[in-house]
Design an enzyme around this catalytic site. Structure first.
Site, PDB file in Angstrom:
ATOM      1  N   GLU A   1      37.977  41.553  35.815  1.00 34.19           N
ATOM      2  CA  GLU A   1      37.211  40.350  35.463  1.00 34.19           C
ATOM      3  C   GLU A   1      38.154  39.194  35.164  1.00 34.19           C
ATOM      4  OE1 GLU A   1      33.906  39.747  35.701  1.00 34.19           O
ATOM      5  OE2 GLU A   1      34.835  37.816  35.390  1.00 34.19           O
TER       6      GLU A   1
ATOM      7  N   LYS B   1      45.260  41.815  38.454  1.00 36.43           N
ATOM      8  CA  LYS B   1      44.702  41.324  37.189  1.00 36.43           C
ATOM      9  C   LYS B   1      45.823  41.040  36.179  1.00 36.43           C
ATOM     10  CE  LYS B   1      42.244  40.225  33.779  1.00 36.43           C
ATOM     11  NZ  LYS B   1      41.530  38.977  33.651  1.00 36.43           N
TER      12      LYS B   1
ATOM     13  N   CYS C   1      43.923  38.821  25.467  1.00 34.41           N
ATOM     14  CA  CYS C   1      44.482  39.418  26.683  1.00 34.41           C
ATOM     15  C   CYS C   1      45.881  38.984  27.109  1.00 34.41           C
ATOM     16  CB  CYS C   1      43.512  39.214  27.831  1.00 34.41           C
ATOM     17  SG  CYS C   1      42.005  40.156  27.544  1.00 34.41           S
TER      18      CYS C   1
HETATM   19  P1  NAD Z   1      35.547  44.164  23.291  1.00 34.90           P
HETATM   20  O1  NAD Z   1      36.345  44.831  22.262  1.00 34.90           O
HETATM   21  O2  NAD Z   1      34.840  42.879  22.992  1.00 34.90           O
HETATM   22  O3  NAD Z   1      34.432  45.180  23.823  1.00 34.90           O
HETATM   23  C1  NAD Z   1      34.664  46.504  24.128  1.00 34.90           C
HETATM   24  C2  NAD Z   1      33.487  47.331  23.633  1.00 34.90           C
HETATM   25  O4  NAD Z   1      33.621  48.667  24.122  1.00 34.90           O
HETATM   26  C3  NAD Z   1      33.374  47.443  22.106  1.00 34.90           C
HETATM   27  O5  NAD Z   1      32.134  46.921  21.681  1.00 34.90           O
HETATM   28  C4  NAD Z   1      33.507  48.946  21.831  1.00 34.90           C
HETATM   29  O6  NAD Z   1      32.673  49.393  20.778  1.00 34.90           O
HETATM   30  C5  NAD Z   1      33.066  49.545  23.151  1.00 34.90           C
HETATM   31  N1  NAD Z   1      33.553  50.913  23.386  1.00 34.90           N
HETATM   32  C6  NAD Z   1      34.811  51.390  23.292  1.00 34.90           C
HETATM   33  N2  NAD Z   1      34.865  52.683  23.647  1.00 34.90           N
HETATM   34  C7  NAD Z   1      33.603  53.057  23.967  1.00 34.90           C
HETATM   35  C8  NAD Z   1      33.017  54.263  24.418  1.00 34.90           C
HETATM   36  N3  NAD Z   1      33.763  55.359  24.629  1.00 34.90           N
HETATM   37  N4  NAD Z   1      31.697  54.290  24.632  1.00 34.90           N
HETATM   38  C9  NAD Z   1      30.942  53.186  24.432  1.00 34.90           C
HETATM   39  N5  NAD Z   1      31.433  52.005  24.030  1.00 34.90           N
HETATM   40  C10 NAD Z   1      32.756  51.940  23.787  1.00 34.90           C
HETATM   41  O7  NAD Z   1      36.516  43.958  24.538  1.00 34.90           O
HETATM   42  P2  NAD Z   1      36.405  42.861  25.710  1.00 34.90           P
HETATM   43  O8  NAD Z   1      36.988  41.573  25.266  1.00 34.90           O
HETATM   44  O9  NAD Z   1      35.032  42.888  26.270  1.00 34.90           O
HETATM   45  O10 NAD Z   1      37.422  43.469  26.762  1.00 34.90           O
HETATM   46  C11 NAD Z   1      37.125  44.626  27.501  1.00 34.90           C
HETATM   47  C12 NAD Z   1      38.121  44.765  28.623  1.00 34.90           C
HETATM   48  O11 NAD Z   1      38.015  43.644  29.501  1.00 34.90           O
HETATM   49  C13 NAD Z   1      39.579  44.795  28.166  1.00 34.90           C
HETATM   50  O12 NAD Z   1      40.282  45.670  29.006  1.00 34.90           O
HETATM   51  C14 NAD Z   1      40.050  43.382  28.406  1.00 34.90           C
HETATM   52  O13 NAD Z   1      41.427  43.328  28.658  1.00 34.90           O
HETATM   53  C15 NAD Z   1      39.281  42.992  29.639  1.00 34.90           C
HETATM   54  N6  NAD Z   1      39.037  41.547  29.796  1.00 34.90           N
HETATM   55  C16 NAD Z   1      38.674  40.785  28.724  1.00 34.90           C
HETATM   56  C17 NAD Z   1      38.387  39.429  28.895  1.00 34.90           C
HETATM   57  C18 NAD Z   1      37.972  38.567  27.751  1.00 34.90           C
HETATM   58  O14 NAD Z   1      37.842  37.376  27.953  1.00 34.90           O
HETATM   59  N7  NAD Z   1      37.735  39.087  26.559  1.00 34.90           N
HETATM   60  C19 NAD Z   1      38.443  38.877  30.182  1.00 34.90           C
HETATM   61  C20 NAD Z   1      38.808  39.681  31.256  1.00 34.90           C
HETATM   62  C21 NAD Z   1      39.096  41.022  31.049  1.00 34.90           C
HETATM   63  C1  UGA Z   2      42.290  34.277  30.061  1.00 32.68           C
HETATM   64  C2  UGA Z   2      42.271  33.947  31.553  1.00 32.68           C
HETATM   65  O1  UGA Z   2      42.164  32.521  31.704  1.00 32.68           O
HETATM   66  C3  UGA Z   2      41.106  34.630  32.252  1.00 32.68           C
HETATM   67  O2  UGA Z   2      41.172  34.378  33.654  1.00 32.68           O
HETATM   68  C4  UGA Z   2      41.192  36.133  31.987  1.00 32.68           C
HETATM   69  O3  UGA Z   2      40.074  36.784  32.563  1.00 32.68           O
HETATM   70  C5  UGA Z   2      41.205  36.380  30.491  1.00 32.68           C
HETATM   71  O4  UGA Z   2      42.322  35.688  29.898  1.00 32.68           O
HETATM   72  C6  UGA Z   2      41.367  37.816  30.123  1.00 32.68           C
HETATM   73  O5  UGA Z   2      41.838  38.615  30.901  1.00 32.68           O
HETATM   74  O6  UGA Z   2      41.019  38.085  28.977  1.00 32.68           O
HETATM   75  P1  UGA Z   2      40.981  33.438  27.915  1.00 32.68           P
HETATM   76  O7  UGA Z   2      42.061  34.147  27.183  1.00 32.68           O
HETATM   77  O8  UGA Z   2      39.582  33.735  27.554  1.00 32.68           O
HETATM   78  O9  UGA Z   2      41.117  33.736  29.484  1.00 32.68           O
HETATM   79  O10 UGA Z   2      41.173  31.865  27.769  1.00 32.68           O
HETATM   80  P2  UGA Z   2      42.191  30.812  28.443  1.00 32.68           P
HETATM   81  O11 UGA Z   2      41.437  29.611  28.802  1.00 32.68           O
HETATM   82  O12 UGA Z   2      42.996  31.427  29.502  1.00 32.68           O
HETATM   83  O13 UGA Z   2      43.134  30.436  27.219  1.00 32.68           O
HETATM   84  C7  UGA Z   2      44.066  31.355  26.689  1.00 32.68           C
HETATM   85  C8  UGA Z   2      44.921  30.671  25.645  1.00 32.68           C
HETATM   86  O14 UGA Z   2      45.836  29.757  26.245  1.00 32.68           O
HETATM   87  C9  UGA Z   2      44.119  29.855  24.627  1.00 32.68           C
HETATM   88  O15 UGA Z   2      44.651  30.022  23.346  1.00 32.68           O
HETATM   89  C10 UGA Z   2      44.308  28.437  25.117  1.00 32.68           C
HETATM   90  O16 UGA Z   2      44.143  27.489  24.097  1.00 32.68           O
HETATM   91  C11 UGA Z   2      45.723  28.490  25.634  1.00 32.68           C
HETATM   92  N1  UGA Z   2      46.030  27.448  26.637  1.00 32.68           N
HETATM   93  C12 UGA Z   2      45.404  27.455  27.834  1.00 32.68           C
HETATM   94  C13 UGA Z   2      46.979  26.476  26.354  1.00 32.68           C
HETATM   95  O17 UGA Z   2      47.561  26.462  25.255  1.00 32.68           O
HETATM   96  N2  UGA Z   2      47.252  25.527  27.298  1.00 32.68           N
HETATM   97  C14 UGA Z   2      46.636  25.502  28.503  1.00 32.68           C
HETATM   98  O18 UGA Z   2      46.959  24.614  29.333  1.00 32.68           O
HETATM   99  C15 UGA Z   2      45.691  26.495  28.777  1.00 32.68           C
END
Ligand code: NAD
Ligand code: UGA
Length: 463
Positions: free
Chosen positions: A162, A221, A277
């Site tokens: 994602e 990713k 992340c």
């Molecule tokens: P999160 O902690 O918000 O959510 C994960 C959820 O999974 C929790 O609510 C937890 O209770 C649940 N969980 C864990 N183990 C479980 C199990 N065995 N059965 C059922 N539920 C279970 O995490 P997130 O931010 O959604 O991130 C999830 C993944 O996506 C991570 O690998 C992260 O790196 C990736 N990711 C996150 C973002 C982001 O913006 N947060 C963007 C892209 C990718």
């Molecule tokens: C980032 C990536 O942008 C997503 O594509 C990815 O899916 C995600 O991580 C993930 O894997 O979790 P996110 O962390 O939600 O998304 O937010 P960003 O907009 O990327 O910002 C990350 C951090 O960098 C923030 O603290 C932001 O303030 C900072 N940032 C961003 C800067 O300081 N300067 C910039 O020019 C851009």
């Protein structure tokens, strides 16, 4: 094959919004999002949409449209797995805090638990989709667990990382630059890839859905996040040079960003990147490189984290130096605590580390953030384990009103770029502060000239 019933394990920042959009766009697919966390599931089911566990612009409208129709949130994990033809794994993959790879590797404990649970309850063939961010080659581990513990069921593993960013999740999901699907290059693997392509094709142009082999998708990713974070660290590293040379980092960003090969995005100097992340994924990349003996490659990426830590520390030091080298018992106001605007997520937020630094110097902090709760802020500080919870509570006050937060303060530090900060009545704030009144703009969002006219001493990043 056609995907008709999806189960998503993990109702977090990714699982919740992603599945809500799939359900909204594909009314013919039943989508059930499950989680171990009962409180979280109850919040997703709350009739008051203001209480959803995640704040994302536009998300409540999407949930409102699909929830109860073909979108369900449940704690009945085994039932949902059993009934589904496709299972998305969207659980957390944090940095390991113990054992081998501590502080670097991704903790895949929850991923493995999911795989074992899927194997245990499955009686029909299924597609397993890696939605979580995972180290390259994790699919082979999942495959192995499923092969040895399953009931003779055929599983196809896909990688579908994602790329949404928090604060813009719904828009990113509706109009992504691309969707990436990696899978086995066998005939069965290609069929599974095609089935998932058909889901996304409902609202995303086909040419934006990229397909690759499993390993390229998994590695892309980590690579994407590493590149994005590297841009922020690159510009932040030069912000320090700007401060010494009378160059202005905003002008430098504009000057280089207009080169179409560089591009204008992700060149905003800041107090340092946060979020769940960037750091976790780069550390994981570093660990993977080390595992393969690629020392130089590991050291190259590690530098991105070092510069980010330096930037956060530098910001705190600048506050202390400018407040005549002591902040002991001085009230300092933080505007913003979230790691970026338009989210209530605080994971790895720069604010936490800057606060910790100032608390070491016995400052008194007053914090205002439009979306983060007091409980969350204190939990973030307690998690660092640098002082007792009681001390954190004594030194930090959380305000609901920004003007009150700034009253009798020596200095204001802007930690998050919330739009509302730009429109405050800064004269009113100035009048109620101690003098000289300082502002440390960690996001370069305020009008420096106007603030200086009022009488503030203004410090911004990189100028
Ligand atoms: P999160 O902690 O918000 O959510 C994960 C959820 O999974 C929790 O609510 C937890 O209770 C649940 N969980 C864990 N183990 C479980 C199990 N065995 N059965 C059922 N539920 C279970 O995490 P997130 O931010 O959604 O991130 C999830 C993944 O996506 C991570 O690998 C992260 O790196 C990736 N990711 C996150 C973002 C982001 O913006 N947060 C963007 C892209 C990718
Ligand atoms: C980032 C990536 O942008 C997503 O594509 C990815 O899916 C995600 O991580 C993930 O894997 O979790 P996110 O962390 O939600 O998304 O937010 P960003 O907009 O990327 O910002 C990350 C951090 O960098 C923030 O603290 C932001 O303030 C900072 N940032 C961003 C800067 O300081 N300067 C910039 O020019 C851009």
């Amino acid at each position: 094959m056609e995907i008709k019933k999806i189960c998503c394990i993990g109702a977090g920042y990714v699982g919740g919004p992603t599945m809500s959009v799939i359900a909204q766009q594909c009314p013919h697919i039943q989508v059930t999002v499950v989680d171990l966390n009962q409180e979280r599931i109850a919040a997703w089911n709350d009739s008051n949409l203001e209480n959803l566990p995640i704040y994302e612009p536009g998300l409540s409208d999407v949930v409102k449209e699909a929830r109860g129709r073909n979108l369900f949130f449940s704690t009945e994990i085994e039932k949902a797995i059993h009934e589904a033809d496709t299972i998305f794994i969207s659980v957390n993959t944090p940095t390991k805090t113990y054992g081998k790879g501590k502080g670097l590797a991704a903790d895949l404990k929850w991923i493995e638990l999911c795989a074992r649970q899927i194997a245990k309850v499955s009686t029909t063939d299924k597609i397993i989709v890696e939605k979580s961010t995972l180290p390259v080659r994790t699919a082979s581990t999942i495959k192995d667990i499923l092969k040895h513990t399953g009931n003779g069921v055929n599983f196809q593993i896909l990688s579908n990382p994602e790329f949404l960013a928090e604060g813009t999740a719904v828009q990113d999901l509706l109009k992504p630059d691309r969707v990436l699907i990696g899978g086995d290059q066998s005939e069965k693997g290609k069929e599974a890839i095609q089935a998932l392509v058909e889901v996304y094709e409902r609202w995303i142009p086909r040419e934006r859905v990229l397909t690759t082999n499993l390993w390229s998708s998994e590695l892309s990713k980590l690579t994407a996040n590493a590149f994005l974070a590297q841009r922020v660290s690159s510009i932040n590293s030069l912000s320090e040079l700007c401060e010494r040379t009378e160059a202005d980092i905003s002008e430098v960003s504009r000057a280089i960003g207009t080169d179409s090969r560089i591009g204008p995005k992700f060149l905003k100097a800041s107090v340092g990147f946060g979020g769940s992340c960037f750091q976790k994924d780069i550390l994981n990349l570093v660990y993977i490189c080390r595992t393969y003996g690629l020392t130089e490659v590991a050291e190259y990426w590690e530098q991105v984290i070092k510069i980010n830590d330096h930037q956060k520390r530098r910001f705190a030091t600048q506050i202390i130096t400018n407040l005549y080298n002591t902040v002991n018992a001085k009230k300092i106001t933080f505007l913003g605590w979230a790691f970026k605007k338009d989210t209530n997520d605080t994971r790895e937020s720069a604010a936490i580390y800057v606060a910790d630094h100032l608390l070491f110097e016995k400052a008194k902090l007053s914090v205002y953030d439009p979306k983060v709760t007091e409980q969350q802020m204190l939990a973030d500080l307690d998690y660092l384990n640098t002082r007792s919870a009681q001390e954190n509570q004594e030194l930090v006050t959380v305000e609901q009103d920004p003007y009150e937060a700034c009253e009798d303060s020596h200095a204001i530090a802007v930690l998050t770029e919330w739009d509302e900060f730009k429109d405050y009545d800064w004269q009113r704030i100035y009048d109620k502060m101690l003098k000289p009144a300082h502002i440390f703009d960690g996001r370069n969002i305020l009008d420096k000239e106007q603030l200086e006219k009022i009488g503030f001493k203004v410090f911004s990043i990189g100028s």
